[in-house]
Design a protein around this motif. Structure first.
Motif, short mmCIF file in Angstrom:
data_model
loop_
_atom_site.label_atom_id
_atom_site.label_comp_id
_atom_site.label_asym_id
_atom_site.label_seq_id
_atom_site.Cartn_x
_atom_site.Cartn_y
_atom_site.Cartn_z
N SER A 37 0.88 -1.15 0.06
CA SER A 37 -0.10 -0.02 -0.11
C SER A 37 0.98 1.21 -0.09
CB SER A 37 -0.85 0.07 1.32
OG SER A 37 -0.19 0.38 2.33
N GLU A 38 0.18 2.35 -0.14
CA GLU A 38 1.03 3.54 0.24
C GLU A 38 1.16 3.88 1.41
OE1 GLU A 38 -1.54 6.73 -1.73
OE2 GLU A 38 -1.74 5.55 -3.77
N PRO A 39 2.03 4.93 1.85
CA PRO A 39 2.10 5.38 3.26
C PRO A 39 0.67 5.82 3.77
CG PRO A 39 3.89 6.26 2.07
CD PRO A 39 2.99 5.31 0.94
N ARG A 40 0.49 6.23 4.81
CA ARG A 40 -0.72 6.88 5.24
C ARG A 40 -1.22 8.06 4.45
NH1 ARG A 40 -1.14 7.94 11.41
NH2 ARG A 40 -3.40 8.28 11.10
N SER A 41 -2.44 7.79 3.66
CA SER A 41 -2.96 8.89 2.56
C SER A 41 -3.56 10.00 3.63
CB SER A 41 -4.05 8.34 1.89
OG SER A 41 -3.39 7.22 1.06
N THR A 42 -3.74 11.13 3.14
CA THR A 42 -4.43 12.27 4.01
C THR A 42 -6.08 11.77 4.22
OG1 THR A 42 -5.32 13.42 1.94
CG2 THR A 42 -2.95 13.78 2.89
N VAL A 43 -6.38 12.63 5.22
CA VAL A 43 -7.84 12.29 5.45
C VAL A 43 -8.92 12.57 4.31
CG1 VAL A 43 -9.75 13.28 7.07
CG2 VAL A 43 -7.51 12.53 8.06
N LYS A 44 -8.28 13.85 3.66
CA LYS A 44 -9.35 14.14 2.63
C LYS A 44 -9.06 12.81 1.33
CE LYS A 44 -10.09 17.74 -0.58
NZ LYS A 44 -10.35 16.97 -1.93
N ALA A 45 -7.91 12.44 1.20
CA ALA A 45 -7.78 11.44 0.27
C ALA A 45 -8.64 10.17 0.70
CB ALA A 45 -6.29 11.07 -0.15
N ILE A 46 -8.75 9.79 1.75
CA ILE A 46 -9.66 8.63 1.86
C ILE A 46 -10.86 9.00 2.00
CG2 ILE A 46 -10.29 7.12 3.79
CD1 ILE A 46 -7.19 6.62 2.67
N TYR A 47 -11.44 10.21 2.37
CA TYR A 47 -13.00 10.36 2.30
C TYR A 47 -13.12 10.72 0.85
CZ TYR A 47 -14.44 11.39 6.93
OH TYR A 47 -14.99 11.12 8.15
N ASP A 48 -12.34 11.11 -0.12
CA ASP A 48 -12.68 11.31 -1.38
C ASP A 48 -12.50 9.89 -2.24
OD1 ASP A 48 -12.58 13.92 -1.50
OD2 ASP A 48 -10.38 14.20 -2.19
N GLN A 49 -11.71 9.03 -1.52
CA GLN A 49 -11.89 7.49 -2.19
C GLN A 49 -13.13 6.92 -1.96
OE1 GLN A 49 -9.42 5.71 -4.04
NE2 GLN A 49 -11.35 4.63 -4.41
N CYS A 50 -13.73 7.26 -0.45
CA CYS A 50 -15.12 6.70 -0.14
C CYS A 50 -16.16 7.22 -0.85
CB CYS A 50 -15.37 7.09 1.29
SG CYS A 50 -14.28 6.25 2.68
N MET A 51 -16.06 8.60 -1.45
CA MET A 51 -17.17 9.30 -2.10
C MET A 51 -16.96 8.81 -3.58
SD MET A 51 -19.67 11.30 -1.76
CE MET A 51 -19.52 12.34 -0.48
N ALA A 52 -15.89 8.48 -4.27
CA ALA A 52 -15.73 7.99 -5.53
C ALA A 52 -16.31 6.53 -5.27
CB ALA A 52 -14.29 8.06 -5.85
N ASP A 53 -15.92 5.77 -4.50
CA ASP A 53 -16.55 4.40 -4.54
C ASP A 53 -17.93 4.22 -4.30
OD1 ASP A 53 -14.25 3.19 -4.57
OD2 ASP A 53 -13.73 2.64 -2.64
N VAL A 54 -18.59 5.12 -3.42
CA VAL A 54 -20.04 5.13 -3.12
C VAL A 54 -20.75 5.53 -4.33
CG1 VAL A 54 -20.68 7.26 -2.26
CG2 VAL A 54 -21.64 5.27 -1.20
#
Length: 548
Positions: free
Chosen positions: A196-213
């Motif tokens: 995996s990557e190192p820890r992504s930013t909080v925003k990057a994870i939320y953006d991934q959640c939104m893209a996935d949903v």
């Protein structure tokens, strides 16, 4: 990761295709290749069935290194109210580390079962969802209606797991700097070594959640619909669950318009429960409001690891028998007498527990003027036992709840876990509209729910953003009590814990220790779960400096 991540989809395919003893003995878990598990839509459906089960199963039956003390959402759902102080312990708990959670000496320890098991269970969900998503990207399996339904569920699961991780192992989106605050590692691989990557930013994870949903919603639009009529059906994720999850994601990002609109779309086919349904025990996914939940199969022997063991005062287990769970007195005092939800919290239940943390247990210490004699005191205990069906040795306590009640009171049967209801969607819409200063729209969202629950409800009393937000906080605390929302709510609202304020909650400082008072999340890193030390040690992309 990612030594701890194993090919869950392989094990799931075995676990769900056969219960035959010989099959399990002669077919080791590494004998079915990932290619076979992902060869068809039918096999991928087995992977999803395994994920449905993983949400509540004793993890040692499915995951390497799993421990039965944290049986998935049986533990994680009530943990949110336990940590945040909404569900109050009346005496000492006896096992599972449940008292450690109350005292804030578990989630902030990098070697605790809580930090470790939540992390790896959610990443197992992600790894299995990745396997389906990445296989679909190869373009070999035709994307017919069935396969679109499977992809919709996989994307929804990945969004759900990442949202859970970032909300526990990182600073809240609205109280920090999401573009720079460290989130969690982003894992998109589906095969070992799961780099995996190192820890992504909080925003990057939320953006991934939104893209996935959003991807999930697109797939569900062309998918076979979810079946109806069976409690198991609501274990399956569908477009309504995806919209509901989108509403949660957006709410916690402060994307108010998106949150409100998604909540409206999510709830449209799930009518608000009436009083009879609301009083039925919150033990079945068949309730009309339930959009998503785990239908716990009887062969899954969670019993003394179950949600109802931790939460239900009618469950025949020592966790509640010696420690009835009670409501915060300050919340109870806000409930109008015309609101039928008040009837699920027994303010005047005699305090029969001589080990109660408030020191008022037993007839000799009785302070309730309703009981002038010991006979009256004991008669009320007997009456409550007959009404609610709990075991004769169940302790009673003022403000104890009867909201969550097992279908067979006085037994150890594990019941269903409700994960999403339409009432939550009304409250998301109301909060989002209030934050947009749309007073009329927020009132309209609250009116449907409030008028069903309270015969004298008057939403026009809440005619400013400030009044609306205070009322929405009350409604969420009451309506969703015990259902696993308070921890995230407090982070979003940046509110601390103070069991001593405003006359006190009813919690004991001696019992609660560090959990009795905690400063607000924006100034207090203790709200953030520690990353498991095993992960720091095993993941080449993480080091000691990445620890929360």
């Amino acid at each position: 990761m990612f030594k701890k991540i194993i090919l869950l989809f392989v094990i799931v395919a075995i676990a769900t295709t056969s219960c035959n003893k010989d099959f399990l003995e002669t077919k080791p878990t590494d004998a079915i290749s990932s290619g076979d598990a992902l060869a068809s839509a039918e096999n991928m459906a087995l992977i999803l069935n395994g994920l449905h089960r993983l949400l509540y199963a004793q993890p040692q039956t499915m995951l390497s290194g799993g421990d039965s003390y944290r049986s998935g959402n049986h533990y994680w759902v009530p943990l949110e109210d336990n940590l945040a102080g909404g569900v109050i312990h009346s005496a000492r708990a006896n096992n599972l580390g449940w008292q450690d959670e109350t005292q804030w000496i578990s989630h902030n320890q990098e070697t605790s079962l809580t930090t470790e098991q939540l992390w790896y269970q959610r990443y197992h969900i992600i790894a299995s969802a990745n396997a389906i998503i990445n296989k679909a990207a190869e373009g070999i399996i035709p994307e017919d209606e069935k396969f679109k339904e499977i992809l919709g569920q996989a994307y929804t699961y990945r969004a759900y797991a990442y949202l859970s991780l970032v909300q526990h192992y990182a600073k809240g989106y609205l109280i920090g700097n999401p573009a720079s605050d460290p989130g969690v590692p982003l894992l998109l691989a589906s095969e070992a070594p799961f780099t995996s990557e190192p820890r992504s930013t909080v925003k990057a994870i939320y953006d991934q959640c939104m893209a996935d949903v959003n991807s999930a919603i697109d797939y569900f639009k062309g998918a076979t619909p979810r079946p109806t009529g069976n409690a198991y059906d609501k274990s399956q994720l569908n477009i309504d669950v995806a919209y509901g999850l989108k509403a949660r994601i957006a709410l916690n990002m402060g994307e108010w318009r998106t949150a409100a609109d998604a909540a409206v779309l999510a709830r449209k086919d799930y009518p608000i429960m009436d009083q009879d349904d609301y009083y039925s025990g919150f033990n079945s996914t068949l309730l009309p409001e339930v959009m998503w939940g785990s239908n716990v199969i009887s062969t899954e022997t969670t019993y003394f690891r179950s949600y109802f063991y931790l939460m239900s005062n009618t469950f025949a287990g020592s966790q509640n028998r010696s420690n009835p769970k009670i409501m915060d007195k300050r919340l109870y005092d806000q409930i109008p007498d015309t609101d039928y939800r008040k009837g699920l919290f027994l303010k005047d239940a005699p305090n029969s527990n001589t080990s109660a943390s408030n020191g008022e247990g037993g007839w000799k210490n009785n302070t309730n003027p309703l009981y002038t004699t010991e006979a009256e005191f004991k008669a009320e205990i007997k009456r409550l036992t007959s009404v609610y069906g709990w075991a004769s040795n169940q302790n009673t306590h003022p403000y104890m709840h009867v909201k969550m009640r097992n279908k067979a009171p006085g037994t150890t049967d594990p019941d269903d876990i409700i994960l999403m209801r339409s009432s939550e969607m009304y409250l998301i819409e109301a909060e989002a509209e209030a934050m947009l200063d749309n007073v009329d729209a927020a009132q309209d969202a609250l009116k449907t729910l409030g008028e069903e629950r309270d015969s004298a409800y008057d939403v026009t009393m809440y005619d400013t953003k400030e009044k609306l937000m205070e009322h929405i906080k009350f409604q969420r605390a009451l309506e969703l009590w015990g259902e696993g929302f308070l921890y995230v709510d407090k982070i979003r609202w940046d509110e601390g814990i103070d069991h001593a304020a405003n006359g006190g909650s009813g919690a004991s400082q001696d019992l609660y220790q560090s959990g009795f008072q905690q400063a607000k999340p924006s100034t207090n890193k203790e709200w953030i779960f520690k990353i498991p030390q095993k992960e720091i040690d095993a993941n080449p992309n993480l080091g000691p400096g990445d620890q929360n």
